[in-house]
Design an enzyme around this catalytic site. Structure first.
Site, PDB file in Angstrom:
ATOM      1  N   ASP A  54      18.095 -36.945 -93.634  1.00 38.68           N
ATOM      2  CA  ASP A  54      16.645 -37.022 -93.825  1.00 38.68           C
ATOM      3  C   ASP A  54      16.405 -37.381 -95.297  1.00 38.68           C
ATOM      4  O   ASP A  54      17.331 -37.374 -96.119  1.00 38.68           O
ATOM      5  CB  ASP A  54      15.964 -35.698 -93.443  1.00 38.68           C
ATOM      6  CG  ASP A  54      14.470 -35.899 -93.176  1.00 38.68           C
ATOM      7  OD1 ASP A  54      13.939 -36.966 -93.545  1.00 38.68           O
ATOM      8  OD2 ASP A  54      13.833 -34.994 -92.616  1.00 38.68           O
TER       9      ASP A  54
HETATM   10  C1  BGC Z   1      10.807 -36.687 -92.750  1.00 38.28           C
HETATM   11  C2  BGC Z   1      11.425 -37.556 -91.668  1.00 38.28           C
HETATM   12  C3  BGC Z   1      11.127 -38.998 -91.924  1.00 38.28           C
HETATM   13  C4  BGC Z   1      11.594 -39.357 -93.311  1.00 38.28           C
HETATM   14  C5  BGC Z   1      11.343 -40.800 -93.661  1.00 38.28           C
HETATM   15  C6  BGC Z   1      11.165 -37.170 -94.134  1.00 38.28           C
HETATM   16  O1  BGC Z   1      10.488 -36.463 -95.126  1.00 38.28           O
HETATM   17  O2  BGC Z   1      11.256 -35.355 -92.578  1.00 38.28           O
HETATM   18  O3  BGC Z   1      10.941 -37.176 -90.409  1.00 38.28           O
HETATM   19  O4  BGC Z   1      11.758 -39.798 -90.961  1.00 38.28           O
HETATM   20  O5  BGC Z   1      10.913 -38.548 -94.259  1.00 38.28           O
HETATM   21  O6  BGC Z   1      10.022 -41.080 -93.799  1.00 38.28           O
END
Ligand code: BGC
Length: 756
Positions: free
Chosen positions: A292
């Site tokens: 993530d």
């Molecule tokens: C979120 C994810 C997301 C990623 C990219 C993160 O902060 O937890 O769900 O895919 O950002 O935007």
């Protein structure tokens, strides 16, 4: 290991792999094309330096700015040094960046462009929690497909969806992005979305790589506070939280994203036991694991790594292939491999997975095939709006409708619409609208105005807003309401009150909305409440005082039209709650599939499981949702009363439309083993089926219950079957008491429930 030794070791490894590929291809009957593809990748890996390999495992963060795309603040690499990019889209832009990557990188390896395409791209469909209310995997597959068609036309190859986190605590802001509280429904929707994103079995330029996230138990954050720890039994993990991920993997999901949370004291980005052992080894997942955002870095904040070097080792050993945005893989992996701290074959495995994904999309044949301005010019296509309207209609849940106040007649003299949300186009799109544009979204007010007949005067007074405690507009709203035939109050949360990092400690209507509603109710005019929100709200006083309530969540581009379709009865509502609505925040976590306890809740028995100051039952149960017609159920007919473990049970149930209008019902089947060695849940969803009925029509709905339904995890967490009686419940919500009993016997002489 020095560079030369590393290179010769790599060459030898490639020769061995290519030779092995030849033999296994012959043995496995792999096609010539597959064989050539595999050899191509191995040759490429062989030519790559460790830096280039680490680059393929790094994702660069970019931002769209008015002057064009720029590399995000964390990026220390150039576009030609990484394997993928997050945050840019557009056929021209991606073509330009792709050209830069292909021309400037030594081996001309194309990039993957990725983004959060959660519930539509340019055309916005209902937020996932809303769409889960349709209980319609086919619909979810079609909206995911539509999102893929639009996103890929803008040059995107990869979405970070579906989010399949089970969530049972409405305080958690990201509950809006998932499919609700139930693993059975969640699994069906997860698999449907994966299929939808992929499209045809053989990928074409509308195939978008999918990512099931956030592995795992991210939705079980303590206190409902985003990113917080999850501490739970292995059983709960297996039975509840892992289930939709398993379904996504079985449906062929391309990637998995670990959560930013820890589970049982290990951060998910370092969780070898769950990522390596469970996901890769046990489930055989061969796709990508992408961190993530900044998730590898987060291992230091979690307190399990004291340096980026250590964080990278932990994440990489847990088989996290790609570092999203952090840049630490690019910085640290080469030295870790050279110093023998990470084996080269592991690096190659991760790189192979990245290259294979690019190959699957045909990017080695044509790196620009997704970046086609003439295709992009065709979005949003008109048929997308029709699908958005259909999905929005099906996602609306009629929570309450006393004295059949709804649907409203279209020829009212005066309709007064109140609430700032009624005219809030941004909020129609929910918290993660991708490329959705507010000016292309129909507000509830616009939808009502469009649908009302010319003789109806539609008056709009905002009155109050979720965002402010200012009550100065309430009097005007009340004055207008006094002269109304009907008042429609659009109340709830703005789109930035749910989603990532947006947990709430209260589940009440925010701002001055309660005060507004009280003033409207005091006029004694009929008041309809339309809720717009990203989580279950605790609204017992609204339920007590208002005759009709529609839950409309955030329904996307066609929200206003769909709400008006239901409000005026062009469509009968058919949504069912995918999540329990509590009476107060003190009840959470609350869900229908709970355990009975040794002191089951009872009003008359003092020493039972309940609260002194609150009911133990929810306000609206899971599966609840009314229609403008009524459905009656016959008693379930079973093909057998007593069956052996391996036999299938057929359940038939007659469902009749006993009202005056056509309507659609979601018939739900729940199961409970009455006595077992492991405490059973009071009931668990094991089937659902949608049936459309004309007034007076009766149909028989059939469910086939397969043997896996008799199995549960024994004390050693192995699936096992114990002889015993089961009760099944069939009806229109999780509190139906329409039931039948049957018995399952194991092959041998029936055992007692404890197998003793
Ligand atoms: C979120 C994810 C997301 C990623 C990219 C993160 O902060 O937890 O769900 O895919 O950002 O935007």
């Amino acid at each position: 290991m020095d560079r030369t030794r590393l290179a010769s070791a790599a060459l030898l490894a490639t020769l061995i792999v290519v030779a092995w590929l030849h033999t296994t291809a012959q043995a496995s009957g792999r096609s010539q094309k597959q064989q050539e593809d595999a050899e191509f990748i191995e040759r490429l890996i062989n030519q790559m330096t460790v830096e280039e390999k680490a680059g393929q495992l790094s994702q660069l963060g970019m931002d769209m700015t008015p002057s064009g795309p720029v590399i995000g603040i964390e990026g220390r690499k150039t576009i030609a040094e990484v394997g993928s990019v997050i945050g840019v889209y557009g056929a021209e832009v991606t073509r330009k960046l792709q050209r830069e990557a292909v021309q400037k990188s030594r081996l001309h390896i194309p990039l993957l462009f990725s983004y959060d395409v959660i519930h539509g791209f340019r055309t916005v469909f209902p937020v996932p929690l809303a769409e889960a209310s349709a209980w319609d995997p086919d619909l979810s597959q079609r909206t995911a497909r539509a999102a893929a068609v639009e996103a890929t036309a803008s040059g995107l190859h990869w979405t970070f969806a579906p989010m399949v986190d089970i969530a049972r605590d409405a305080r958690w802001g990201r509950i809006v992005e998932g499919g609700g509280e139930d693993p059975f429904l969640g699994a069906a929707l997860a698999a449907a979305r994966v299929r939808g994103f992929r499209g045809k079995e053989v990928p074409d330029t509308s195939t978008i790589l999918s990512t099931a996230k956030h592995f795992v138990a991210y939705g079980a954050a303590e206190g409902g506070r985003d990113y917080n720890s999850a501490d739970m039994s292995e059983r709960t993990l297996e039975e509840i939280y892992l289930t939709p991920f398993r379904a996504a993997v079985q449906a062929g999901v391309d990637a998995i994203m670990p959560g930013l949370n820890e589970v049982n004291s290990t951060p998910m980005h370092a969780h070898r036991n769950l990522l390596k052992k469970k996901l890769r080894d046990e489930w055989g997942f061969q796709g990508l694991v992408i961190s993530d955002y900044w998730g590898v870095h987060g291992l230091m904040e979690h307190g399990v790594a004291s340096s980026t070097h250590q964080a990278v080792r932990l994440a990489f050993n847990a088989t996290v292939d790609i570092d999203m945005v952090g840049g630490h893989y690019a910085d640290e992996l080469p030295a870790l491999v050279r110093n023998g701290l990470l084996p080269l074959p592991l690096l190659d495995d991760a790189v192979r997975r990245v290259l294979q994904a690019k190959q699957r999309l045909g990017l080695f044949d044509d790196p620009y095939r997704y970046s086609d301005p003439s295709r992009e010019a065709l979005i949003p296509a008109p048929q997308m709006r029709a699908l958005a309207r259909e999905a929005a209609q099906k996602s609306i849940v009629l929570l309450k409708n006393n004295d059949a106040l709804l649907p409203l007649p279209k020829n009212l003299r005066k309709l007064v619409v109140v609430g700032a949300l009624a005219n809030d186009a941004l909020s129609t799109m929910g918290p993660v609208p991708a490329e959705g544009r507010p000016n292309e979204s129909i507000t509830v007010l616009a939808g009502i105005k469009q649908a009302a007949l010319p003789e109806t005067e539609v008056v709009y007074i905002p009155g109050a807003s979720p965002k402010s405690s200012d009550i100065s507009g309430i009097d005007e709203a009340q004055r207008a309401a006094r002269d109304a035939d009907v008042v429609v109050a659009v109340l709830g949360e703005t789109q930035d009150m749910s989603g990532e990092a947006r947990s709430r400690a209260s589940l009440d209507l925010p701002g001055a909305q309660n005060a507004l509603l009280t003033h409207l109710i005091n006029t004694k005019k009929p008041v309809v409440v339309i809720l717009m929100n990203g989580r279950p709200l605790a609204i017992p006083s609204i339920d007590e005082q208002v005759p009709a309530i529609l839950e409309s969540w955030f329904l996307g581009s066609e929200m206003g039209n769909a709400v008006a379709d239901v409000l005026f009865g062009d469509i009968s509502p058919s949504g069912k709650l995918p999540i329990t609505f509590p009476r107060s925040v003190g009840q959470v976590p609350i869900y229908y599939a709970h355990k009975k306890t040794g002191r089951p809740s009872s009003k008359t028995d003092y020493f039972t499981s309940k609260y002194l100051d609150e009911d133990w039952q929810p306000l609206y149960p899971f599966g609840h949702g009314l229609s403008y017609t009524t459905f009656t159920y016959g008693t379930p007919k079973l093909s057998k009363q007593r069956l052996k473990v391996e036999e299938t049970l057929i359940v038939q149930i007659e469902v009749s439309n006993s009202g005056q209008r056509a309507g659609e019902e979601t018939v739900q089947l729940y199961l409970r083993q009455n006595v077992a060695s492991i405490t059973p849940q009071v009931r668990q969803l094991r089937g659902f089926s949608k049936v459309r009925l004309s007034p007076g029509e009766t149909r028989t709905v059939e469910f086939m219950l397969a043997p896996e339904n008799w199995a549960s995890l024994n004390e050693y967490l192995s699936p096992s079957v114990e002889s015993g009686t089961f009760t099944l419940f069939v009806g229109g919500s999780s509190v139906t008491d329409n039931q039948a009993n049957f018995e399952v016997t194991t092959r041998s002489a029936p055992l007692t429930s404890h197998g003793l």
